[in-house]
Scaffold this motif. Structure first.
Motif, mmCIF file in Angstrom:
data_model
loop_
_atom_site.group_PDB
_atom_site.id
_atom_site.type_symbol
_atom_site.label_atom_id
_atom_site.label_comp_id
_atom_site.label_asym_id
_atom_site.label_seq_id
_atom_site.Cartn_x
_atom_site.Cartn_y
_atom_site.Cartn_z
ATOM 1 N N UNK A 19 0.733 -0.984 -0.076
ATOM 2 C CA UNK A 19 0.055 0.193 -0.128
ATOM 3 C C UNK A 19 1.291 1.293 0.086
ATOM 4 N N UNK A 20 0.132 2.818 0.146
ATOM 5 C CA UNK A 20 0.698 3.799 0.433
ATOM 6 C C UNK A 20 1.569 4.749 1.053
ATOM 7 N N UNK A 21 2.392 3.650 1.797
ATOM 8 C CA UNK A 21 2.339 4.000 3.547
ATOM 9 C C UNK A 21 2.784 5.332 3.911
ATOM 10 N N UNK A 22 2.257 6.211 4.762
ATOM 11 C CA UNK A 22 2.096 7.733 4.887
ATOM 12 C C UNK A 22 2.603 7.965 6.318
ATOM 13 N N UNK A 23 1.979 8.026 7.004
ATOM 14 C CA UNK A 23 2.174 7.469 8.246
ATOM 15 C C UNK A 23 1.409 6.653 9.877
ATOM 16 N N UNK A 24 1.927 6.721 10.614
ATOM 17 C CA UNK A 24 2.035 5.494 11.935
ATOM 18 C C UNK A 24 1.633 6.037 13.072
ATOM 19 N N UNK A 25 0.814 5.591 14.102
ATOM 20 C CA UNK A 25 0.114 5.648 14.982
ATOM 21 C C UNK A 25 0.757 3.809 15.490
ATOM 22 N N UNK A 26 0.850 3.842 16.835
ATOM 23 C CA UNK A 26 1.106 2.118 17.832
ATOM 24 C C UNK A 26 0.483 2.979 19.507
ATOM 25 N N UNK A 27 -0.891 1.691 19.469
ATOM 26 C CA UNK A 27 -1.334 2.111 21.239
ATOM 27 C C UNK A 27 -1.522 0.800 20.826
ATOM 28 N N UNK A 28 -2.075 0.010 22.249
ATOM 29 C CA UNK A 28 -2.552 -1.195 22.723
ATOM 30 C C UNK A 28 -3.744 -1.057 22.616
ATOM 31 N N UNK A 29 -4.967 -0.580 21.075
ATOM 32 C CA UNK A 29 -6.943 -0.461 21.212
ATOM 33 C C UNK A 29 -7.644 -2.072 21.355
ATOM 34 N N UNK A 30 -6.560 -2.930 21.966
ATOM 35 C CA UNK A 30 -7.509 -4.596 22.418
ATOM 36 C C UNK A 30 -7.295 -4.340 23.410
ATOM 37 N N UNK A 31 -6.358 -3.336 24.320
ATOM 38 C CA UNK A 31 -6.456 -3.962 25.980
ATOM 39 C C UNK A 31 -5.793 -5.366 25.695
ATOM 40 N N UNK A 32 -5.395 -5.847 24.886
ATOM 41 C CA UNK A 32 -4.317 -7.168 25.128
ATOM 42 C C UNK A 32 -2.366 -7.254 26.130
ATOM 43 N N UNK A 33 -2.099 -5.276 26.120
ATOM 44 C CA UNK A 33 -0.983 -5.527 26.554
ATOM 45 C C UNK A 33 -0.058 -5.969 25.225
ATOM 46 N N UNK A 34 -0.925 -5.479 23.632
ATOM 47 C CA UNK A 34 0.609 -5.247 23.250
ATOM 48 C C UNK A 34 0.651 -4.341 22.322
ATOM 49 N N UNK A 35 1.412 -3.373 22.023
ATOM 50 C CA UNK A 35 1.049 -2.459 20.767
ATOM 51 C C UNK A 35 0.895 -2.981 19.805
ATOM 52 N N UNK A 36 -0.035 -2.146 18.884
ATOM 53 C CA UNK A 36 -0.890 -2.566 17.561
ATOM 54 C C UNK A 36 0.104 -0.615 17.137
ATOM 55 N N UNK A 37 -0.078 -1.300 14.913
ATOM 56 C CA UNK A 37 0.216 -0.596 14.953
ATOM 57 C C UNK A 37 -0.779 0.055 13.333
ATOM 58 N N UNK A 38 -1.410 1.223 13.245
ATOM 59 C CA UNK A 38 -1.467 1.619 12.479
ATOM 60 C C UNK A 38 -0.864 2.618 11.314
ATOM 61 N N UNK A 39 -1.441 2.457 10.039
ATOM 62 C CA UNK A 39 -0.545 2.655 8.578
ATOM 63 C C UNK A 39 -1.678 3.511 7.339
ATOM 64 N N UNK A 40 -0.935 5.094 7.712
ATOM 65 C CA UNK A 40 -1.822 5.563 6.963
ATOM 66 C C UNK A 40 -1.915 5.000 5.600
ATOM 67 N N UNK A 41 -2.560 5.446 4.311
ATOM 68 C CA UNK A 41 -2.467 5.167 2.958
ATOM 69 C C UNK A 41 -3.279 6.443 2.209
#
Length: 554
Positions: A313-335
């Protein structure tokens, strides 16, 4: 900045299928009722006026569509967040009409800013792109790095409200983009990773013409057909002196991909910082750290390089956080537009799953062209919401009916409802009605009231300052723990984990303190701060609605 072609690559089944993953574990806090998130446009009263020029109105060269970043950080260490805005140049025809200067705004303490650029000495007039904040010399004061189209700049914070421009800084000396300071090798000082986009000259920019046919109109060429430029890694060898250690570290940009956002975070919970890079029209990179500063690129293996259909995909920006509350950092990529942004759920052991459909991310992010993004608990209910900055790269969209879109776009606010996201943009106040070509985004509590505000950089316009005026139904805690790897709190019958994530968004820097929304909780049962090496501080029965500073024990 256009979606790449599907890659016929085998990716581990556990990481590539949106329909086979476990459901998120987030649950609402007991006794909560939904209250809308609300933002207002506070730009006029904020005093923020800097215009982030980016070339010519019609954007005939791809550089002119990249936009710029910004930083929210406490440069004078008075307890509130100041603002640094990166600016590009204004062009007219084949001439440079204005070399925009970067601007430093000092926060009065209530979200109103004063321009202190001249006094501070940080008004670089190179063609600015991005910014990174770090303590390069270990003196406890935040320093500034500016990535440019041209020589990059490093400012050392003197501690008296002024900065010194350092000679011979680490630099790509071309079109550099995302940058991040982080301790890659565990030696206690901060190294620098610097991304780059394409290899071009100012002469090529000035002489560019729109030659790519797009929906019946001609627009800028690229990135396909243009040569990429290699990302680089610089090791801090002491006292803020850097040496190029790209090859030795394993952080080689093998594909010479078009890189934008960069993010340092511990994806595998092994107490060192890994590195994620958003690549435009190519697979994203995930570099896994062995703990000694040697990295291995595992993006395809991990499931975090492609979307769930196996496409780049056309990766532009990033965000990270534990959106699902399981203790691990998840990653969001804008396109890119008409190609949804992607949410990668961390399923453990450095494996990720594309859960964009399952979490209802795909539909609201499909139409806009997205850039900066941030996870934050805007309504203080105990889970992480998501804000995304949007704007097209083609001004010609406004006169191309077949495009069915516009150059300037509204931004996007997605509320977290039990691990699924709901588009609440239309009901989130007048701040979400602002229509610009928005790129850089930084988050932090700029007015000291305990909730997260936003500042957005807009192409060829002043930034937008969005003040959070959501109803005060949730308690909060802001933990200032320099150098900590993560913070855990238990309150209201629930434990939240916040991981240190450095960089992210789009070429921007958000507040690095740990913010928690606590819902109906009125006390914190347990607060745990963890530093590298397993050093811990634990407190019990802490009060809410305050900023707490916790330093690493000596």
């Amino acid at each position: 900045m256009r979606r790449g072609l599907p890659l016929l690559l085998f990716v581990l089944g556990a990481c590539g299928n949106d329909t086979e993953q476990p459901s998120p574990t987030v649950q609402p806090m007991v006794g909560e009722a939904h209250t809308p998130i609300r933002f207002v446009d506070a730009t006029r009263e904020s005093g923020v006026r800097a215009i982030a020029w980016c070339g010519r109105p019609l954007k005939p060269h791809i550089l002119e569509s990249g936009g710029t970043g910004l930083a929210l950080f406490d440069y004078d260490r008075d307890g509130d967040l100041d603002l640094y805005v990166v600016c590009g140049w204004r062009l007219e025809g084949a001439e440079v009409r204005e070399r925009g200067r970067n601007v430093l705004y000092r926060n009065r303490g209530d979200g109103v800013f004063d321009d202190v650029t001249k006094k501070a000495g940080v008004g670089d007039d190179g063609w600015g792109c991005g910014v990174a904040v770090g303590d390069v010399d270990g003196d406890g004061k935040p320093d500034l790095f500016v990535s440019n189209f041209g020589p990059d700049v490093l400012y050392r914070n003197r501690g008296d409200g002024t900065f010194e421009r350092m000679a011979n800084p680490p630099s790509i000396d071309g079109w550099s983009t995302g940058a991040v300071f982080f301790d890659a090798d565990g030696d206690g000082d901060q190294d620098l990773y610097l991304a780059a986009y394409i290899d071009c000259t100012l002469e090529q920019v000035l002489q560019a013409k729109p030659t790519l046919e797009w929906k019946g109109n001609n627009v800028m060429l690229g990135p396909f057909g243009l040569a990429g430029k290699k990302n680089r890694y610089f090791e801090n060898v002491g006292a803020g002196k850097f040496v190029d250690a790209t090859k030795r570290s394993g952080l080689t940009d093998v594909g010479e991909f078009y890189s934008f956002g960069v993010l340092a975070l511990d994806v595998d919970n092994d107490d060192d910082l890994d590195l994620y890079v958003a690549n435009d029209s190519n697979p994203n990179y995930l570099y896994r750290n062995d703990g000694k500063g040697v990295f291995k690129e595992v993006g395809l293996w991990s499931g975090a390089a492609l979307d769930g259909e196996g496409a780049a995909q056309a990766g532009m920006g990033l965000a990270s956080g534990d959106y699902d509350g399981d203790g691990d950092p998840d990653i969001f990529v804008t396109n890119f537009a008409l190609d949804a942004s992607t949410l990668y759920q961390n399923v453990g052991d450095c494996l990720f799953a594309d859960v964009s459909i399952k979490t209802s991310i795909k539909q609201p992010t499909f139409a806009p062209l997205s850039w900066g993004a941030t996870f934050a608990d805007f309504d203080r209910d105990g889970d992480l919401d998501l804000f995304v900055a949007n704007g097209h790269i083609y001004p010609q969209a406004d006169v191309t009916p077949a495009a069915n879109t516009t150059f300037r776009q509204t931004n996007l606010l997605l509320a977290n409802d039990g691990g699924r996201f709901r588009d609440v943009s239309a009901d989130a106040g007048p701040g979400l009605a602002v229509r610009e070509a928005s790129h850089g985004l930084a988050a932090g509590d700029i007015d000291g009231d305990g909730d997260i505000d936003l500042v957005v950089v807009n192409i060829d316009a002043a930034p937008t300052v969005l003040r959070n005026e959501s109803a005060s139904r949730g308690a909060w805690l802001l933990v200032d723990a320099p150098g900590a790897r993560r913070v855990e709190i238990t309150a209201g019958g629930r434990t939240q984990v916040a991981h240190r994530a450095i960089g992210g968004s789009f070429l921007s820097v958000s507040d690095t303190r740990f913010h928690f929304g606590l819902g109906v909780a009125r006390t914190i049962d347990r607060l745990l701060v963890i530093w590298p090496g397993g050093v811990r501080v634990e407190r019990k029965d802490e009060a809410v609605n305050r900023v707490v500073r916790i330093d690493r024990p000596r």
